[in-house]
Motif scaffolding. Structure first.
Motif, PDB file in Angstrom:
ATOM      1  N   GLU A  42       0.936  -1.190   0.151  1.00 45.64           N
ATOM      2  CA  GLU A  42       0.169   0.134   0.204  1.00 45.64           C
ATOM      3  C   GLU A  42       0.860   1.245   0.051  1.00 45.64           C
ATOM      4  OE1 GLU A  42      -3.719   1.979   2.424  1.00 45.64           O
ATOM      5  OE2 GLU A  42      -2.206   0.632   3.605  1.00 45.64           O
ATOM      6  N   LEU A  43       1.848   1.263   0.757  1.00 44.39           N
ATOM      7  CA  LEU A  43       2.891   2.421   0.866  1.00 44.39           C
ATOM      8  C   LEU A  43       3.553   2.713  -0.618  1.00 44.39           C
ATOM      9  CD1 LEU A  43       4.214   2.063   4.382  1.00 44.39           C
ATOM     10  CD2 LEU A  43       2.656   3.968   3.742  1.00 44.39           C
ATOM     11  N   ILE A  44       3.704   1.750  -1.170  1.00 45.38           N
ATOM     12  CA  ILE A  44       4.601   1.641  -2.368  1.00 45.38           C
ATOM     13  C   ILE A  44       3.580   2.335  -3.249  1.00 45.38           C
ATOM     14  CG2 ILE A  44       5.231   0.311  -4.376  1.00 45.38           C
ATOM     15  CD1 ILE A  44       6.488  -1.535  -2.236  1.00 45.38           C
ATOM     16  N   GLY A  45       2.316   2.231  -3.178  1.00 38.51           N
ATOM     17  CA  GLY A  45       1.120   2.560  -4.075  1.00 38.51           C
ATOM     18  C   GLY A  45       0.767   1.382  -4.969  1.00 38.51           C
ATOM     19  N   LEU A  46       0.845   0.445  -4.752  1.00 43.97           N
ATOM     20  CA  LEU A  46       0.297  -0.826  -5.617  1.00 43.97           C
ATOM     21  C   LEU A  46      -0.894  -1.373  -5.172  1.00 43.97           C
ATOM     22  CD1 LEU A  46       0.964  -2.833  -7.925  1.00 43.97           C
ATOM     23  CD2 LEU A  46       1.755  -4.499  -6.238  1.00 43.97           C
ATOM     24  N   LEU A  47      -1.140  -1.344  -3.827  1.00 45.74           N
ATOM     25  CA  LEU A  47      -2.472  -1.556  -3.467  1.00 45.74           C
ATOM     26  C   LEU A  47      -3.398  -0.688  -2.530  1.00 45.74           C
ATOM     27  CD1 LEU A  47      -1.798  -5.072  -1.954  1.00 45.74           C
ATOM     28  CD2 LEU A  47      -2.265  -4.826  -4.103  1.00 45.74           C
ATOM     29  N   ALA A  48      -4.677  -1.114  -2.599  1.00 44.03           N
ATOM     30  CA  ALA A  48      -5.638  -0.045  -1.662  1.00 44.03           C
ATOM     31  C   ALA A  48      -6.669  -0.757  -1.342  1.00 44.03           C
ATOM     32  CB  ALA A  48      -6.198   1.116  -2.853  1.00 44.03           C
ATOM     33  N   PRO A  49      -7.076  -0.602  -0.045  1.00 43.04           N
ATOM     34  CA  PRO A  49      -8.320  -1.207   0.487  1.00 43.04           C
ATOM     35  C   PRO A  49      -9.736  -1.009  -0.393  1.00 43.04           C
ATOM     36  CG  PRO A  49      -7.876   0.502   2.109  1.00 43.04           C
ATOM     37  CD  PRO A  49      -6.871   0.637   0.768  1.00 43.04           C
ATOM     38  N   ASP A  50     -10.640  -1.850  -0.507  1.00 44.29           N
ATOM     39  CA  ASP A  50     -12.134  -1.692  -0.936  1.00 44.29           C
ATOM     40  C   ASP A  50     -12.888  -2.821  -0.480  1.00 44.29           C
ATOM     41  OD1 ASP A  50     -13.846  -0.371  -2.828  1.00 44.29           O
ATOM     42  OD2 ASP A  50     -13.579  -2.160  -4.100  1.00 44.29           O
ATOM     43  N   ASP A  51     -14.017  -2.354   0.191  1.00 43.61           N
ATOM     44  CA  ASP A  51     -15.083  -3.111   0.668  1.00 43.61           C
ATOM     45  C   ASP A  51     -14.394  -4.286   1.522  1.00 43.61           C
ATOM     46  OD1 ASP A  51     -17.423  -4.012   0.990  1.00 43.61           O
ATOM     47  OD2 ASP A  51     -17.679  -5.213  -0.839  1.00 43.61           O
ATOM     48  N   GLY A  52     -13.498  -3.884   2.165  1.00 43.24           N
ATOM     49  CA  GLY A  52     -12.806  -5.034   3.221  1.00 43.24           C
ATOM     50  C   GLY A  52     -11.992  -6.034   2.704  1.00 43.24           C
ATOM     51  N   HIS A  53     -11.410  -5.846   1.367  1.00 39.61           N
ATOM     52  CA  HIS A  53     -10.038  -6.433   0.719  1.00 39.61           C
ATOM     53  C   HIS A  53      -9.112  -5.471   0.220  1.00 39.61           C
ATOM     54  CE1 HIS A  53     -13.661  -9.144   0.658  1.00 39.61           C
ATOM     55  NE2 HIS A  53     -12.613 -10.271   0.877  1.00 39.61           N
ATOM     56  N   TRP A  54      -8.021  -6.107  -0.188  1.00 42.86           N
ATOM     57  CA  TRP A  54      -6.906  -5.391  -0.617  1.00 42.86           C
ATOM     58  C   TRP A  54      -7.383  -5.558  -2.247  1.00 42.86           C
ATOM     59  CZ3 TRP A  54      -3.837  -2.125   1.499  1.00 42.86           C
ATOM     60  CH2 TRP A  54      -3.444  -2.156   2.980  1.00 42.86           C
ATOM     61  N   HIS A  55      -6.739  -4.591  -2.983  1.00 46.73           N
ATOM     62  CA  HIS A  55      -7.000  -4.785  -4.654  1.00 46.73           C
ATOM     63  C   HIS A  55      -5.761  -3.870  -5.169  1.00 46.73           C
ATOM     64  CE1 HIS A  55      -8.638  -0.836  -5.882  1.00 46.73           C
ATOM     65  NE2 HIS A  55      -8.997  -0.768  -4.513  1.00 46.73           N
ATOM     66  N   VAL A  56      -5.355  -4.553  -6.388  1.00 45.48           N
ATOM     67  CA  VAL A  56      -4.629  -3.744  -6.874  1.00 45.48           C
ATOM     68  C   VAL A  56      -5.088  -2.536  -7.655  1.00 45.48           C
ATOM     69  CG1 VAL A  56      -2.765  -3.753  -9.050  1.00 45.48           C
ATOM     70  CG2 VAL A  56      -3.263  -5.924  -7.572  1.00 45.48           C
ATOM     71  N   ARG A  57      -4.650  -1.211  -7.610  1.00 45.16           N
ATOM     72  CA  ARG A  57      -5.225   0.147  -7.730  1.00 45.16           C
ATOM     73  C   ARG A  57      -5.769   0.427  -8.976  1.00 45.16           C
ATOM     74  NH1 ARG A  57      -1.859   4.564  -4.408  1.00 45.16           N
ATOM     75  NH2 ARG A  57      -3.703   6.070  -5.415  1.00 45.16           N
ATOM     76  N   ASN A  58      -5.019  -0.431 -10.181  1.00 49.20           N
ATOM     77  CA  ASN A  58      -5.701  -0.116 -11.211  1.00 49.20           C
ATOM     78  C   ASN A  58      -5.199  -1.274 -12.419  1.00 49.20           C
ATOM     79  OD1 ASN A  58      -2.912   0.886 -12.627  1.00 49.20           O
ATOM     80  ND2 ASN A  58      -3.168   2.657 -11.049  1.00 49.20           N
TER      81      ASN A  58
END
Length: 220
Positions: free
Chosen positions: A142-158
């Protein structure tokens, strides 16, 4: 970044005691589309074409501010050069970002390899791990910018980042000889957290960097 993560979560006087944490999000779909469409309108691009191009950018980068700006700037440059603006042009631009050493993507690639996070990135890409910042590898992604939380799960941002992880995984596998692959070891600290990698020399002996040894022993 990952260096600040190490400082913030050290067991001795952590920054988290005195700092407030902020996680920057991406542009909403409405904001991202309006931003690109307004910019293209200033170039006298017809409204329907501008809206279509804005959607094409959003479909690739999900409102990630830097990548939205890069692809929009590509359209502006092409327009100034008299080139037709199209989805194919954006696809070529996205492929160039992946293959030509864009600063953001190159920093992300190096961080994944240097901190042993490629497996965690692939796992996040293949599945939907439950959101928790107690999972150190995912928190670093997440700090690197690759992941973000969404609806209780991690997902790749784009989707562009997802393509990057897939490309890096393939490159890493192709460029690593079988003997080297077998000789690589992951090094963990006393809490079972991976702190780096090394080369296996013989049973229970590995060659690695001094900072990895320090992290494994809990030294700062």
């Amino acid at each position: 970044n990952t260096e600040l993560y190490d400082l913030a979560f050290t067991e001795v006087s952590p920054f988290a005691n005195i700092c407030e944490t902020h996680y920057l999000g991406d542009l909403s779909e409405a904001d991202a589309l309006a931003l690109v469409a307004d910019g293209l309108a200033q170039l006298d691009v017809p409204t329907e074409a501008a809206d279509s191009l804005a959607i094409s950018i959003y479909r690739r980068v999900n409102g990630y501010p830097y990548l939205t700006q890069r692809l929009a700037a590509l359209l502006e440059t092409a327009h100034d050069d008299g080139q037709p603006l199209s989805d194919d042009l954006l696809e070529t631009g996205a492929a160039d970002l992946l293959s030509c050493g864009d600063a953001l993507l190159e920093h992300m690639r190096k961080a994944l390899l240097e901190h042993g996070l490629l497996d965690a990135a692939r796992a996040a890409l293949d599945g939907k791990p439950r959101f928790s910042r107690h999972e150190e590898a995912l928190a670093r992604l997440e700090l690197i910018g690759l992941l973000a939380p969404d609806d209780g799960h991690w997902h790749v941002r784009n989707p562009l980042f997802a393509r990057a992880v897939q490309a890096w995984s393939g490159d890493f596998a192709r460029n690593r000889p079988p003997a080297l692959h077998a000789g690589l070891v992951r090094i963990f600290n006393g809490r079972g957290v991976p702190v780096g990698a090394g080369f296996l020399l013989r049973d229970r002996r590995a060659l690695t960097c001094a900072h990895v040894v320090a992290a494994a022993l809990g030294l700062r």
